[in-house]
Design a protein around this motif. Sequence first.
Motif, mmCIF file in Angstrom:
data_model
loop_
_atom_site.group_PDB
_atom_site.id
_atom_site.type_symbol
_atom_site.label_atom_id
_atom_site.label_comp_id
_atom_site.label_asym_id
_atom_site.label_seq_id
_atom_site.Cartn_x
_atom_site.Cartn_y
_atom_site.Cartn_z
ATOM 1 N N PRO A 276 38.419 34.031 98.726
ATOM 2 C CA PRO A 276 37.550 33.773 97.571
ATOM 3 C C PRO A 276 38.366 33.728 96.280
ATOM 4 C CG PRO A 276 36.614 35.478 98.987
ATOM 5 C CD PRO A 276 38.005 35.215 99.495
ATOM 6 N N ALA A 277 37.913 32.938 95.324
ATOM 7 C CA ALA A 277 38.654 32.756 94.070
ATOM 8 C C ALA A 277 38.850 34.074 93.343
ATOM 9 C CB ALA A 277 37.921 31.759 93.178
ATOM 10 N N GLU A 278 37.832 34.946 93.348
ATOM 11 C CA GLU A 278 37.962 36.206 92.625
ATOM 12 C C GLU A 278 38.973 37.141 93.307
ATOM 13 O OE1 GLU A 278 33.850 36.534 94.733
ATOM 14 O OE2 GLU A 278 35.241 34.972 94.033
ATOM 15 N N THR A 279 39.116 37.012 94.631
ATOM 16 C CA THR A 279 40.123 37.802 95.338
ATOM 17 C C THR A 279 41.521 37.324 94.979
ATOM 18 O OG1 THR A 279 38.599 38.189 97.178
ATOM 19 C CG2 THR A 279 40.935 38.546 97.609
ATOM 20 N N ARG A 280 41.688 36.015 94.879
ATOM 21 C CA ARG A 280 42.980 35.473 94.485
ATOM 22 C C ARG A 280 43.353 35.928 93.071
ATOM 23 N NH1 ARG A 280 44.500 31.457 98.079
ATOM 24 N NH2 ARG A 280 46.031 30.619 96.617
ATOM 25 N N ARG A 281 42.353 35.972 92.180
ATOM 26 C CA ARG A 281 42.633 36.438 90.818
ATOM 27 C C ARG A 281 43.045 37.910 90.825
ATOM 28 N NH1 ARG A 281 38.222 33.020 89.507
ATOM 29 N NH2 ARG A 281 36.742 34.761 89.634
ATOM 30 N N ALA A 282 42.369 38.728 91.632
ATOM 31 C CA ALA A 282 42.718 40.147 91.717
ATOM 32 C C ALA A 282 44.147 40.315 92.244
ATOM 33 C CB ALA A 282 41.730 40.890 92.605
ATOM 34 N N ALA A 405 40.890 45.928 89.505
ATOM 35 C CA ALA A 405 40.639 44.607 90.077
ATOM 36 C C ALA A 405 40.734 44.630 91.597
ATOM 37 C CB ALA A 405 41.628 43.593 89.496
ATOM 38 N N LYS A 408 37.921 45.985 93.985
ATOM 39 C CA LYS A 408 36.742 45.154 94.256
ATOM 40 C C LYS A 408 36.948 44.187 95.425
ATOM 41 C CE LYS A 408 35.437 45.281 89.361
ATOM 42 N NZ LYS A 408 35.297 44.479 88.106
ATOM 43 N N GLN A 412 34.361 41.772 97.853
ATOM 44 C CA GLN A 412 34.468 40.320 97.724
ATOM 45 C C GLN A 412 34.587 39.642 99.087
ATOM 46 O OE1 GLN A 412 37.903 40.005 95.217
ATOM 47 N NE2 GLN A 412 36.844 40.753 93.376
#
Length: 455
Positions: A276-282, A405, A408, A412
């Motif tokens: 997921p995009a938010e996991t990549r950002r984390a 980060a 989470k 996610q």
Amino acid sequence: MSTGRVVIVGGGFAGLSAAYTLMKRGITPLLLEANERVGGRGRGERVDGFSLDMGAFVFTSTYDTAFRMCEELGLPLVPSMMKFGHHRNGRWVTTTPDQSLWNFIRHLRTAITMGFLSPAGMRAGFKVMREIHRQAEYMSFASDSPIAEIDDDESFGDYMQRLNVPENLQLTLEAPLKMILGDPRPAGQALMRAYIGETMLHEGQVSMPERGIGSLSETLATYCADAIRVSTPVRKVVVADGSATGVVTDGETIEADAVICAVPGTKVADLIPDLPAETRRALGTVSYSTGCRVVIGLDRSPLPPGWHGALYPEDDDAPLLLDRTAFLPSCAPPGKGILDLLIGRDRAKELIPLDDEEIKREMLGAARRNAPPGSALPGDDEGLFYRVYRWEEALCMGTPGMLAAVAKIPEQLAGRIDNLFLAGDYMAVPSVNGALSSGQSAAIEVADLLAAHVS
């Protein structure tokens, strides 16, 4: 127990811990390690009766998972309270973690030299200590540490500026972190304060397996031998229809019913393109220091009697010195000694491309410029043997907010890739204990998932 196949990618402490935990639950996974040996940054080496640590070298007092595993595996722990020399203002002073009034009085000259007794230093030191004591429950490397709750966008450097910590005291607070981790100022304040808090709240108590931390990875590898396949780099974790279906190696695609990815946080996104995009950002908040280590076997003790180590906070070229046999005498034959020289920061990046002999000469030369009084540091050509270990990614530092980060990430992945689990030091409080704890947690979730499918 009848289960599907569990594949673990990576054989460092997180991967070994996951395999060990699964095997205790009756599940034999397949652990794939790219290198010829498992152990990652926790590997050890035996040379002519000496036991060396290649990377990690100490457990602090809140390493609950590490302590429990050592007990289960029959590895005795050696406790210690380390005495260090510090080269400050052209002379050597010594510190011990004992926070008693008598120890403070006895080391009054040290306190003055290190900036604790100036009016500004006293004010700032009181603020730092008050905050650490007030947040003691967060200042922990334990598996259940809530430190992520106080992780924010403030760097350690900004934190010290906000508290008006004078430069001399900043140097003192940074010295142990800087010698091993690199520059702590850009890192998150929560993690850096936890390192300081471990010393303040627990009087610097540390423990190590009697033959070093490498003996823990070695013992875990022996326990999990039937599950391990080395020299097998994984190129991709395959995700299809919201499920991890297997992994791709150079020679085959291996199907899996669950995958635990236990590689450094900086490598995860490349292995799993479908995150997921938010996991990549984390994961983008995760970073590691660079480190270089020289280990020399000697026929004597290298540091002054009673000293465990020596620091050069004012010299960016000088390494941290450790007399390993001062706290782990079983690591060397009787009458012998081990000198460890460790350095991080930009200096490690400069040294790593050099050949072994040149790295040893550079680090020894920097240490000998201001050798501790009464020490017996070796010359360039002295020593029974030596080893050089290079770590492009040594210790997890992270940017401010990394802990919050990364905390989470499990939620996610839940409901999107239910049978994929991430493990590593970055998934907990970055440390050996964090790696072991995250591997254990991932394995428990996998075992419960498979048990639910069987039932």
